[in-house]
Design a protein around this motif. Structure first.
Motif, PDB file in Angstrom:
ATOM      1  N   ALA A   1       0.840  -1.203   0.000  1.00  0.00           N
ATOM      2  CA  ALA A   1       0.000   0.000   0.000  1.00  0.00           C
ATOM      3  C   ALA A   1       0.872   1.249   0.000  1.00  0.00           C
ATOM      4  O   ALA A   1       0.600   2.224  -0.714  1.00  0.00           O
ATOM      5  N   PHE A   2       1.971   1.194   0.779  1.00  0.00           N
ATOM      6  CA  PHE A   2       2.858   2.359   0.855  1.00  0.00           C
ATOM      7  C   PHE A   2       3.580   2.568  -0.476  1.00  0.00           C
ATOM      8  O   PHE A   2       3.747   3.686  -0.927  1.00  0.00           O
ATOM      9  N   PHE A   3       3.975   1.481  -1.103  1.00  0.00           N
ATOM     10  CA  PHE A   3       4.651   1.610  -2.393  1.00  0.00           C
ATOM     11  C   PHE A   3       3.687   2.122  -3.470  1.00  0.00           C
ATOM     12  O   PHE A   3       4.076   2.909  -4.331  1.00  0.00           O
ATOM     13  N   VAL A   4       2.437   1.682  -3.392  1.00  0.00           N
ATOM     14  CA  VAL A   4       1.438   2.149  -4.362  1.00  0.00           C
ATOM     15  C   VAL A   4       1.239   3.651  -4.204  1.00  0.00           C
ATOM     16  O   VAL A   4       1.189   4.392  -5.191  1.00  0.00           O
ATOM     17  N   VAL A   5       1.163   4.089  -2.945  1.00  0.00           N
ATOM     18  CA  VAL A   5       0.987   5.525  -2.683  1.00  0.00           C
ATOM     19  C   VAL A   5       2.157   6.312  -3.241  1.00  0.00           C
ATOM     20  O   VAL A   5       1.987   7.300  -3.965  1.00  0.00           O
ATOM     21  N   SER A   6       3.366   5.851  -2.937  1.00  0.00           N
ATOM     22  CA  SER A   6       4.566   6.547  -3.410  1.00  0.00           C
ATOM     23  C   SER A   6       4.627   6.544  -4.937  1.00  0.00           C
ATOM     24  O   SER A   6       4.905   7.571  -5.570  1.00  0.00           O
ATOM     25  N   ALA A   7       4.334   5.395  -5.540  1.00  0.00           N
ATOM     26  CA  ALA A   7       4.398   5.279  -7.005  1.00  0.00           C
ATOM     27  C   ALA A   7       3.337   6.162  -7.663  1.00  0.00           C
ATOM     28  O   ALA A   7       3.589   6.789  -8.699  1.00  0.00           O
ATOM     29  N   SER A   8       2.140   6.229  -7.037  1.00  0.00           N
ATOM     30  CA  SER A   8       1.072   7.063  -7.603  1.00  0.00           C
ATOM     31  C   SER A   8       1.491   8.526  -7.611  1.00  0.00           C
ATOM     32  O   SER A   8       1.267   9.249  -8.576  1.00  0.00           O
ATOM     33  N   PHE A   9       2.103   8.949  -6.502  1.00  0.00           N
ATOM     34  CA  PHE A   9       2.512  10.346  -6.371  1.00  0.00           C
ATOM     35  C   PHE A   9       3.601  10.705  -7.392  1.00  0.00           C
ATOM     36  O   PHE A   9       3.568  11.764  -8.009  1.00  0.00           O
ATOM     37  N   ARG A  10       4.538   9.786  -7.566  1.00  0.00           N
ATOM     38  CA  ARG A  10       5.697  10.121  -8.407  1.00  0.00           C
ATOM     39  C   ARG A  10       5.523   9.749  -9.877  1.00  0.00           C
ATOM     40  O   ARG A  10       6.114  10.371 -10.754  1.00  0.00           O
ATOM     41  N   GLY A  11       4.719   8.710 -10.143  1.00  0.00           N
ATOM     42  CA  GLY A  11       4.688   8.207 -11.519  1.00  0.00           C
ATOM     43  C   GLY A  11       3.413   8.460 -12.296  1.00  0.00           C
ATOM     44  O   GLY A  11       3.423   8.431 -13.524  1.00  0.00           O
ATOM     45  N   PHE A  12       2.300   8.706 -11.593  1.00  0.00           N
ATOM     46  CA  PHE A  12       1.012   8.838 -12.295  1.00  0.00           C
ATOM     47  C   PHE A  12       0.861  10.251 -12.853  1.00  0.00           C
ATOM     48  O   PHE A  12       0.169  11.083 -12.279  1.00  0.00           O
ATOM     49  N   ARG A  13       1.531  10.551 -13.952  1.00  0.00           N
ATOM     50  CA  ARG A  13       1.507  11.905 -14.518  1.00  0.00           C
ATOM     51  C   ARG A  13       0.869  11.875 -15.901  1.00  0.00           C
ATOM     52  O   ARG A  13       1.081  10.924 -16.657  1.00  0.00           O
ATOM     53  N   ALA A  14       0.132  12.941 -16.227  1.00  0.00           N
ATOM     54  CA  ALA A  14      -0.525  13.030 -17.537  1.00  0.00           C
ATOM     55  C   ALA A  14       0.481  13.519 -18.577  1.00  0.00           C
ATOM     56  O   ALA A  14       0.391  14.636 -19.107  1.00  0.00           O
ATOM     57  N   ARG A  15       1.490  12.692 -18.867  1.00  0.00           N
ATOM     58  CA  ARG A  15       2.569  13.106 -19.775  1.00  0.00           C
ATOM     59  C   ARG A  15       2.153  13.002 -21.237  1.00  0.00           C
ATOM     60  O   ARG A  15       2.709  13.645 -22.094  1.00  0.00           O
ATOM     61  N   SER A  16       1.221  12.115 -21.548  1.00  0.00           N
ATOM     62  CA  SER A  16       0.771  11.922 -22.925  1.00  0.00           C
ATOM     63  C   SER A  16      -0.720  11.611 -22.910  1.00  0.00           C
ATOM     64  O   SER A  16      -1.309  11.474 -21.830  1.00  0.00           O
TER      65      SER A  16
ATOM     66  N   VAL B   1      -4.722   8.750  -1.894  1.00  0.00           N
ATOM     67  CA  VAL B   1      -4.000   8.462  -3.145  1.00  0.00           C
ATOM     68  C   VAL B   1      -4.455   9.427  -4.241  1.00  0.00           C
ATOM     69  O   VAL B   1      -3.624   9.982  -4.984  1.00  0.00           O
ATOM     70  N   ILE B   2      -5.775   9.669  -4.314  1.00  0.00           N
ATOM     71  CA  ILE B   2      -6.293  10.600  -5.332  1.00  0.00           C
ATOM     72  C   ILE B   2      -5.695  11.992  -5.115  1.00  0.00           C
ATOM     73  O   ILE B   2      -5.248  12.640  -6.068  1.00  0.00           O
ATOM     74  N   LEU B   3      -5.656  12.412  -3.862  1.00  0.00           N
ATOM     75  CA  LEU B   3      -5.091  13.727  -3.531  1.00  0.00           C
ATOM     76  C   LEU B   3      -3.626  13.805  -3.974  1.00  0.00           C
ATOM     77  O   LEU B   3      -3.192  14.793  -4.579  1.00  0.00           O
ATOM     78  N   LEU B   4      -2.875  12.749  -3.698  1.00  0.00           N
ATOM     79  CA  LEU B   4      -1.448  12.737  -4.078  1.00  0.00           C
ATOM     80  C   LEU B   4      -1.286  12.775  -5.592  1.00  0.00           C
ATOM     81  O   LEU B   4      -0.389  13.449  -6.109  1.00  0.00           O
ATOM     82  N   ILE B   5      -2.151  12.046  -6.304  1.00  0.00           N
ATOM     83  CA  ILE B   5      -2.064  12.050  -7.770  1.00  0.00           C
ATOM     84  C   ILE B   5      -2.331  13.465  -8.299  1.00  0.00           C
ATOM     85  O   ILE B   5      -1.617  13.961  -9.171  1.00  0.00           O
ATOM     86  N   VAL B   6      -3.330  14.123  -7.727  1.00  0.00           N
ATOM     87  CA  VAL B   6      -3.666  15.487  -8.165  1.00  0.00           C
ATOM     88  C   VAL B   6      -2.486  16.427  -7.872  1.00  0.00           C
ATOM     89  O   VAL B   6      -2.047  17.190  -8.738  1.00  0.00           O
ATOM     90  N   ILE B   7      -1.936  16.341  -6.643  1.00  0.00           N
ATOM     91  CA  ILE B   7      -0.797  17.205  -6.274  1.00  0.00           C
ATOM     92  C   ILE B   7       0.385  16.930  -7.211  1.00  0.00           C
ATOM     93  O   ILE B   7       1.025  17.851  -7.715  1.00  0.00           O
ATOM     94  N   GLY B   8       0.648  15.654  -7.446  1.00  0.00           N
ATOM     95  CA  GLY B   8       1.767  15.277  -8.326  1.00  0.00           C
ATOM     96  C   GLY B   8       1.611  15.863  -9.712  1.00  0.00           C
ATOM     97  O   GLY B   8       2.582  16.380 -10.297  1.00  0.00           O
ATOM     98  N   ASN B   9       0.395  15.856 -10.241  1.00  0.00           N
ATOM     99  CA  ASN B   9       0.166  16.380 -11.583  1.00  0.00           C
ATOM    100  C   ASN B   9       0.237  17.901 -11.619  1.00  0.00           C
ATOM    101  O   ASN B   9       0.750  18.480 -12.578  1.00  0.00           O
ATOM    102  N   VAL B  10      -0.263  18.541 -10.560  1.00  0.00           N
ATOM    103  CA  VAL B  10      -0.159  20.004 -10.497  1.00  0.00           C
ATOM    104  C   VAL B  10       1.312  20.405 -10.483  1.00  0.00           C
ATOM    105  O   VAL B  10       1.749  21.281 -11.249  1.00  0.00           O
TER     106      VAL B  10
END
Lengths: 208, 269
Positions: free
Chosen positions: A117-132, B248-257
């Motif tokens: 769960a912690f790795f998913v959170v970290s990966a979501s924050f760092r990797g889930f970007r709208a790059r394309s 997680v949704i909040l982090l994804i939004v912050i990460g994209n911003v």
């Protein structure tokens, strides 16, 4: 000879089990029962033995060399202590074996699993970007699913769970079906290659 | 140790989960059609129907599997179904036995008459195929060493034809083997209680009716607990799960911003 005999045994049992699977003849059923219940279990016991011996050898060598010594000693203690405890007191409820299982193995494995769960959170924050465009589609789908699977999805909009279900039942399921069909075809092809002797890497050593 | 951004995200998740668990608040659960289908299936079975409950999971997934299994067993025992417990993964063996004993005691069920536990059989594909030909030959003894032919519940149980179905309590792909070999070759009705991560894996099987019903994850457990009107750890864990999803949704939004801001800065400079 060392390669031909195992290859022959493999082909024989491959064809035999394939034929038995589709036959409802009593003789075929009895033979199938014998192979599945008796022979397969014996082979399994031997593979287990190979695994244990290999684990012992690798760890003992590493202890000799001084690599990760404390961890490997703990691993070996676990490997040796569980069969000893099982041998003397059995493996049923209330025995030391089950106590170790419930109070050491279950919490340790659950802890390691929970780390995901912690790795998913970290990966979501760092990797889930709208790059394309494709990354954006993936991102939106993930957000929709996350919202829908939590209880706030329906509160934000009644359409949200419907849209998330559409994503799950259409694009997601189509991709899953394609993967399953691919796996099925791949399994059939590989099995046929092994049975007819084209694929010989499972025999180990150099290809001849 | 220098704290990096990921350490703060870990810390944040821990805080969110702990606060959610301590709050004791239980959100309103909406029951999904999948869970409802499973509930209706169990409800539709006549009293005394025999079901195999297969504990096909490892110890690691117990926090998610336990609420699912307990909800299923409570419902099945309350409907006076007769349960045959087995395990096709070794780690599920002790867990399954313990859970069956615990829930059977809640409903004053008798071992051998209302439920039996046949234990673990290695090589799951071989075991599933072999049970299609003879269950007593595959499991000659139960988990505690009694001959199967001395257990009243097992009288008349020879193959899958003598059972109402199989429910696999699984954390991986083992249910697939039940579908492909148990359902495909012997026509036994296969259903599952599985972890949330496996739900989409079984969607094609559910859609094609190769698998009859499925309840997935902690949410599924909470939904099932609501349907049987007995609270459990599924409902208790739902707030923590919901809050962590929102985190997680909040982090994804912050990460994209942050990503778009840094990209814009890069362009302007």
């Amino acid at each position: 000879m060392r390669r031909k005999v195992p290859q022959f045994v493999c082909a024989l049992f491959g064809i035999l089990l394939f034929a038995l699977y589709f036959s409802s003849h009593p003789l075929a059923r009895a033979l199938s029962q014998l192979v599945l219940v008796e022979y397969w279990q014996i082979i399994f016991a031997f593979t287990l033995l190979v695994g244990v011996v290999s684990f012992l050898k690798v760890n003992l060598k590493s202890i000799e060399r001084g690599e990760d010594r404390p961890y490997r000693i703990v691993s070996l203690m676990g490997l040796l202590s569980m069969p000893i405890v099982a041998f003397f007191w059995g493996i049923k409820g209330g025995t030391p074996f089950m106590w170790i299982f419930e109070n050491i193995q279950v919490p340790m494995q659950s802890t390691v699993f929970a780390l995901l769960a912690f790795f998913v959170v970290s990966a979501s924050f760092r990797g889930f970007r709208a790059r394309s465009v494709s990354a954006s589609v993936l991102l939106v789908s993930a957000l929709l699913t996350l919202l829908a699977r939590s209880d706030v999805g329906g509160l934000l909009s009644e359409h949200l769970p419907v849209v998330a279900d559409w994503v799950r039942n259409n694009p997601s399921m189509s991709a899953r079906r394609a993967i399953l069909i691919g796996i099925g075809l791949g399994s059939v092809t590989t099995s046929l290659r092994v049975i007819v002797g084209i694929e010989r890497t499972w025999l180990g050593g150099k290809q001849q | 140790m220098k704290l990096e951004s990921r350490h703060w995200t870990f810390f944040g998740l821990a805080v969110v989960v702990v606060i959610a668990m301590l709050s004791g608040f239980q959100p309103e659960i909406t029951v999904s059609p999948d869970t409802l289908r499973m509930h209706e299936y169990i409800e539709s079975l006549p009293e005394g129907s025999k079901l195999i409950i297969s504990f096909d999971h490892e110890a690691s997934s117990l926090p998610e599997i336990r609420p699912l299994a307990v909800a299923l067993l409570r419902h099945a025992f309350s409907k006076n179904l007769r349960l045959i417990g087995i395990a096709l993964l070794s780690e599920g063996t002790g867990v399954g036995y313990g859970l069956m004993q615990q829930v059977a005691a809640e409903y004053s069920k008798e071992y051998g008459v209302d439920y039996v536990y046949l234990g673990f059989k290695p090589q799951y594909i071989a075991a599933i195929l072999s049970m299609g030909q003879s269950i007593p030959a595959t499991f000659p003894e139960d988990y505690v060493g009694q001959p199967v032919d001395q257990l009243p519940l097992m009288t008349g149980v020879e193959t899958y034809d003598d059972l109402a179905g199989v429910i696999s309590v699984a954390d991986g792909s083992l249910t697939t083997h039940w579908i492909e070999y148990g359902g495909g070759q012997y026509g036994v009705r296969v259903s599952a209680f599985g972890t949330a991560a496996m739900v989409t894996t079984y969607d094609p099987y559910l859609n094609s009716d190769q698998m009859y019903a499925m309840v997935g994850g902690l949410r599924g457990a909470a939904e099932y607990e609501k349907l049987i009107e007995i609270g459990g750890s599924g409902a208790r864990g739902m707030l923590a799960q919901t809050c962590s999803h929102l985190y997680v949704i909040l982090l994804i939004v912050i990460g994209n911003v942050l990503y778009f801001v840094s990209r814009r800065k890069g362009r302007s400079s």
